[in-house]
Write a protein that holds these residues in place. Structure first.
Motif, PDB file in Angstrom:
ATOM      1  N   ARG A 171       0.783  -1.782   0.058  1.00 31.46           N
ATOM      2  CA  ARG A 171       0.044   0.194   0.378  1.00 31.46           C
ATOM      3  C   ARG A 171       0.688   1.268   0.369  1.00 31.46           C
ATOM      4  O   ARG A 171       0.763   2.038  -0.810  1.00 31.46           O
ATOM      5  CB  ARG A 171      -0.939  -0.006   1.459  1.00 31.46           C
ATOM      6  N   LYS A 181       0.930  12.953  -7.191  1.00 32.56           N
ATOM      7  CA  LYS A 181       0.515  14.783  -6.708  1.00 32.56           C
ATOM      8  C   LYS A 181       1.084  15.748  -6.285  1.00 32.56           C
ATOM      9  O   LYS A 181       1.009  17.298  -6.809  1.00 32.56           O
ATOM     10  CB  LYS A 181      -0.172  14.561  -4.865  1.00 32.56           C
ATOM     11  N   GLU A 191     -10.337   9.757   2.185  1.00 36.18           N
ATOM     12  CA  GLU A 191     -10.304   8.610   3.004  1.00 36.18           C
ATOM     13  C   GLU A 191     -12.197   8.814   3.454  1.00 36.18           C
ATOM     14  O   GLU A 191     -12.036   7.624   3.916  1.00 36.18           O
ATOM     15  CB  GLU A 191      -9.419   9.335   4.228  1.00 36.18           C
TER      16      GLU A 191
END
Ligand SMILES: O=C(O)C(=O)C[C@]1(C(=O)O)C=C[C@@H](O)C=C1
Length: 349
Positions: free
Chosen positions: A25, A36, A49
């Motif tokens: 992950r 980003k 989230e």
């Protein structure tokens, strides 16, 4: 039959699987971070989230309850942000890391650094004569800020509600006469313009600490704002209320501790002295203490004045009335002029 060693072996295997998955992950999070960076997107994405959490909880078949699953995954998301090298705790404008260089409270009002800032005056403007007598006593004793309410939010709607604009005019006249800074409360967004026309410092009372529209409105003025802690508000809530003001551009905020509600009945509120060093540690804002409203009695004001200053308060606020027994509000807690002089001498005036 399962024995402890056998069960622990199985747990060890699961731990290894979880670890592998967590690292897998993390590798994906690293790729997302790079994307980003290229696009200038915020690292922290609370909507994403929330969506992931909702999917996860929909899939949860137990036996772990949803709250615990939520706890585990929130911690995984938090770890991802730490891995990206950022924290999801927002830096506050009123926080200690803020770049603004604000003058100290005493500098704001041309007060020598070796004496504490004192704000004093009657609970309410009742008439010119009373306010004039108090102002003269302040002037004679070197106190530079006079307070008096023109709008009085009272527990009972049948109690004296203040002289409103008439009271503002008296406060303005008297403070000009003695060259004092005037402090008065504003309780309604519709009155902010009027109050700032007459007063030097605007006060937001405890009952309005989370009146966010009012906070935003005073945040648009360039007057110093005294923001009082709500009677049931935590220190964090007070800090966030100040942030509402700061976000509108006004960084001249003075926090005011005025006691919190507890089971204790010997004082009107319980004076939370610990908030003073905590606020000093977590914000760059000055903090003063309203002794009269915290205590609701005057026989212990001198001791507490010394105590709050020793704890680091930048100033104190006290109520003074020429004839407290005749006062239209808070008559028990207001000092008379002699008592006020006595209090000043105990704090080095
Ligand atoms: O999906 C993203 O945008 C990510 O940055 C990854 C991730 C995650 O751990 O899943 C990390 C931080 C964000 O707050 C939301 C999600």
């Amino acid at each position: 039959m399962d024995n402890l060693t056998g069960l622990r072996k199985q747990i060890n295997l699961i731990n290894n699987e979880i670890l592998k998955l967590l690292n897998k992950r993390a590798a994906l999070v690293q790729k997302i971070t790079m994307l980003k960076n290229e696009t200038g997107t915020d690292y922290y994405d609370p909507m994403r989230e929330a969506e992931m959490l909702s999917d996860i909880l929909n899939q949860n078949k137990g036996p772990l309850p949803d709250e615990l699953v939520k706890e585990v995954f929130s911690s995984i998301f938090h770890t991802a942000l730490n891995y990206m090298g950022i924290s999801n705790e927002r830096k506050l404008l009123v926080g200690t890391e803020s770049e603004v260089n604000l003058p100290k409270l005493n500098e704001m009002f041309d007060i020598d650094a070796d004496i504490p800032v004192v704000i004093a005056g009657p609970c309410a403007v009742e008439n010119f004569e009373y306010l004039d007598q108090v102002a003269k006593a302040l002037k004679d004793n070197g106190v530079k800020l006079i307070r008096a309410g023109a709008y009085k939010p009272r527990t009972s709607p049948y109690d004296f509600q203040g002289l409103k604009e008439e009271g503002l005019k008296i406060l303005h006249e008297v403070s000009n006469k003695y060259k004092l800074y005037s402090v008065t409360e504003v309780v309604d967004t519709r009155d902010v313009y009027l109050v700032q026309k007459y007063a030097d410092v605007l006060q937001i009372g405890a009952r309005n600490m989370q009146n966010f529209e009012l906070l935003k409105e005073v945040g648009l003025t360039n007057k110093p704002i005294i923001l009082k802690r709500g009677m049931s508000a935590s220190i964090n809530e007070l800090i966030y209320a100040a942030e509402y003001i700061a976000l509108q551009g006004n960084r001249n905020i003075i926090l005011c501790e005025r006691g919190i509600r507890t089971f204790e009945t010997k004082t009107r509120n319980t004076l939370d002295i610990s908030s003073i060093p905590i606020i000093k540690r977590e914000t760059h804002l000055p903090i003063i203490v309203d002794l009269s409203h915290s205590l609701g009695r005057k026989d212990i004001v001198n001791q507490l004045a010394k105590a709050v200053l020793a704890a680091g308060a930048d100033g104190i606020m006290v109520e003074v009335h020429p004839k407290p027994e005749l006062a239209l509000s808070d008559s028990k807690q207001q000092l008379n002029i002699d008592e006020f002089r006595g209090m000043l001498s105990t704090i080095g005036y």
